[in-house]
Design an enzyme around this catalytic site. Structure first.
Site, PDB file in Angstrom:
ATOM      1  CB  SER A  24      -4.942  -2.041  -0.525  1.00 18.35           C
ATOM      2  OG  SER A  24      -4.688  -0.645  -0.524  1.00 18.35           O
ATOM      3  CE  LYS A  25      -6.610  -4.486  -8.168  1.00 14.37           C
ATOM      4  NZ  LYS A  25      -6.504  -5.730  -7.442  1.00 14.37           N
ATOM      5  NE  ARG A  26      -8.222   2.041  -0.151  1.00 12.96           N
ATOM      6  CZ  ARG A  26      -8.999   0.966  -0.302  1.00 12.96           C
ATOM      7  NH1 ARG A  26      -9.802   0.859  -1.324  1.00 12.96           N
ATOM      8  NH2 ARG A  26      -8.969  -0.008   0.587  1.00 12.96           N
ATOM      9  CB  THR A  45      -0.710  -0.539  -6.401  1.00 12.35           C
ATOM     10  OG1 THR A  45      -2.088  -0.579  -6.728  1.00 12.35           O
ATOM     11  CG2 THR A  45      -0.350  -1.749  -5.581  1.00 12.35           C
TER      12      THR A  45
END
Length: 493
Positions: A256-258, A260
């Site tokens: 997820s974005k988190r 990365t």
RNA sequence: GCCCCCAUCGUCUAGCGGCCCAGGACGGAGCCCUCUCAAGGCUCAAACAGGGGUUCGAGUCCCCUUGGGGGCACCA
């Protein structure tokens, strides 16, 4: 395995940064193409104008170049099957969409997004699967064509058979049978005149003679639709290979974005552009991603050529793989150690330069053997080699104090060392070590104490490449100057 | 909710019915080497998700359960 030449493609959509998922989706087709003497094509799937990122295509091309995955045909180099950007192929899709209408396998649909949304809501409220309700399916073809030509907004949908089933085969998973009733009348041509993936990719793959479609497993559920479309045109289906997804390091869920963001905090990244800057090498990255989803027994340190020689689609694994940055570090370090000294020097130089050092090539080449087995990333060369290129070093005075010694005692030791080294015509491993060892012997000190002070004095840090070899490269005058400086610092404590 | 896919050490994986009281790699632990840190060498711990079948014999085939993943857009 079958080694007849394949035609394969990497078909990313230019919507963001190039990441390891993209890289691996490019790598496997590339390997298959090179293994079989086939053709590797780059195709840009830019039919989503909302998510289009004008920088993405360039980053994709640069990423491929950096990794060494040269394509044989593509938007930047041309080829006999162009254009290679889907937005430049509008007419082709139009023709094909209407062809399907003619053949009775598709139909124009005039339903508004509002009506579709309402239908969807009602279906969800009734706990039914949200799907197209067939509203325009029965429209008179001529009437529909007339309305479309008169400028009314429309899409073209695939006319999915109501009954029967279809069997589509994934090379890694075998045949998968799906009831047609579970499939939808998917949109093939959007109201903006551009095709959806379902039409564009099938048409292009056919026109470009693609033999093996290697893509992410997010496409597995739409494979039945794709085979329907292909058959509706009367074409032969290519071989399908669906790659497993990458999971977050914990293995719980996809990236997820988190995740990365967290990776970046830890000094890692899944974006190729970042990885290059962090000091990862194409060899290391390639080796890392190649082995996530590809089972290679025994020797797993592979060059691109090794991979080409050993690649086999059938040894790809269908299950999801959690990414493991520790393994990336391992492969990166291993490949750094495998490099020719001149090659490694050339790759390190930009990092040192960027850190503000004026790098002399000859000197750097002498340093390489001292640091190569200590580097995990090219960026590590800065702490390991920076002090060679500095005029003066500025050690932390506290670090000049040896274990179990007072500052005064430490000063005494380094003073003695200074006297010994000053007496030498030049400072080399051969000339400096024996007298210092002798001093250690006589003084009853531990080697670590003496060498520790000397190391901090000469390199400015507690951790460094081997001391004597380092001093030899730094040179007598500079070494002595740094020791004198350290002596002063110790005396001031 | 519905559909589909997947399932071996913490992680990536080998294994395609007997060669497996399960092999390799990363990571972990220990030892050796050693001027620091590495690299290198050696050793150790660590897995067939559970339950039913099939078979002389199952990690390997079938079914169920469980767990994980993906998909259900005028996005790809």
């Amino acid at each position: 395995m079958d080694l007849s030449p394949v035609r394969v493609r990497f078909a990313p959509s230019p919507t963001g940064r190039m990441h390891i998922g993209n890289a691996r989706s490019a790598l496997y087709p590339f390997l298959l193409a090179r293994r079989t003497g086939g053709t590797f094509i780059l195709r840009i799937e830019d039919t989503d104008q909302k998510r289009y990122d004008p920088n993405a295509e360039q980053e994709l091309i640069e990423g491929l170049r950096w990794l060494g995955l040269a394509h044989d045909e593509g938007p930047d180099i041309g080829g006999p099957n162009g254009p290679y950007r889907q937005t430049e192929r509008r007419e082709i899709y139009h023709e094909h969409a209407w062809k399907l209408v003619e053949l009775g396998h598709a139909f124009p649909c005039f339903c508004t997004p509002e009506r579709l949304g309402q239908v969807r809501q009602e279906q969800m409220a009734a706990k039914q699967n949200p799907r197209y309700d067939g509203h325009c399916r029965a429209l008179d073809p001529d009437e529909a064509r007339r309305r479309a030509q008169s400028g009314e907004k429309f899409v073209i949908r695939f006319k999915m058979p109501k009954e029967g089933s279809i069997t589509a085969t994934d090379l890694l998973r075998g045949p998968i049978t799906t009831e047609n009733a579970a499939l939808d009348d998917s949109v093939l041509l959007k109201s903006d005149g551009l095709p959806t993936y379902h039409l564009a990719a099938m048409v292009d793959d056919h026109l470009m003679g693609i033999t093996h479609v290697i893509r992410g497993s997010e496409w597995l559920p739409s494979m039945p639709l794709h085979v329907h479309v292909i058959r509706a045109f009367g074409w032969d289906a290519p071989q399908f290979v669906h790659l497993s997804v990458f999971l977050k390091p914990s293995g719980k869920g996809k990236l997820s974005k988190r995740d990365t963001a967290q990776a970046l905090k830890d000094g890692y990244s899944i974006f190729l552009g970042d990885m290059k800057e962090l000091g990862y090498t194409p060899e290391g990255v390639l080796n890392w991603i190649a082995l996530m989803g590809w089972g290679v027994s025994e020797d797993d340190v592979l060059s691109l050529d090794d991979m080409i020689a050993r690649f086999n689609v059938n040894s790809l694994t269908p299950s999801p793989a959690a990414i493991n940055f520790a393994k990336l570090d391992h492969f990166n370090g291993t490949h750094i150690r495998l490099m020719q000294p001149t090659d490694l020097a050339a790759r390190i130089k930009p990092f040192l330069s960027a850190a503000g050092y004026l790098v002399q090539d000859e000197k750097l080449l002498k340093i390489i053997p001292l640091i190569r087995e200590r580097l995990v990333t090219l960026d590590d060369s800065i702490p390991f080699a920076g002090f060679f290129f500095r005029d003066v070093v500025s050690p932390d005075p506290q670090e000049l104090v040896a274990k179990d010694l007072t500052p005064a005692q430490s000063a005494q030791v380094i003073g003695k060392v200074l006297a010994i080294l000053s007496g030498l015509a030049d400072i080399s491993h051969a000339s400096a070590e024996p007298p210092l060892r002798q001093f250690i012997e006589e003084s009853g000190l531990h080697p670590n104490q003496v060498f520790g002070i000397l190391r901090v004095a000469v390199t400015g840090q507690k951790v460094s490449p081997p001391l004597f070899e380092s001093m030899e490269i730094i040179g007598r005058e500079t070494v002595l100057a740094r020791i004198r400086c350290a002596l002063e610092m110790l005396s001031a404590l």
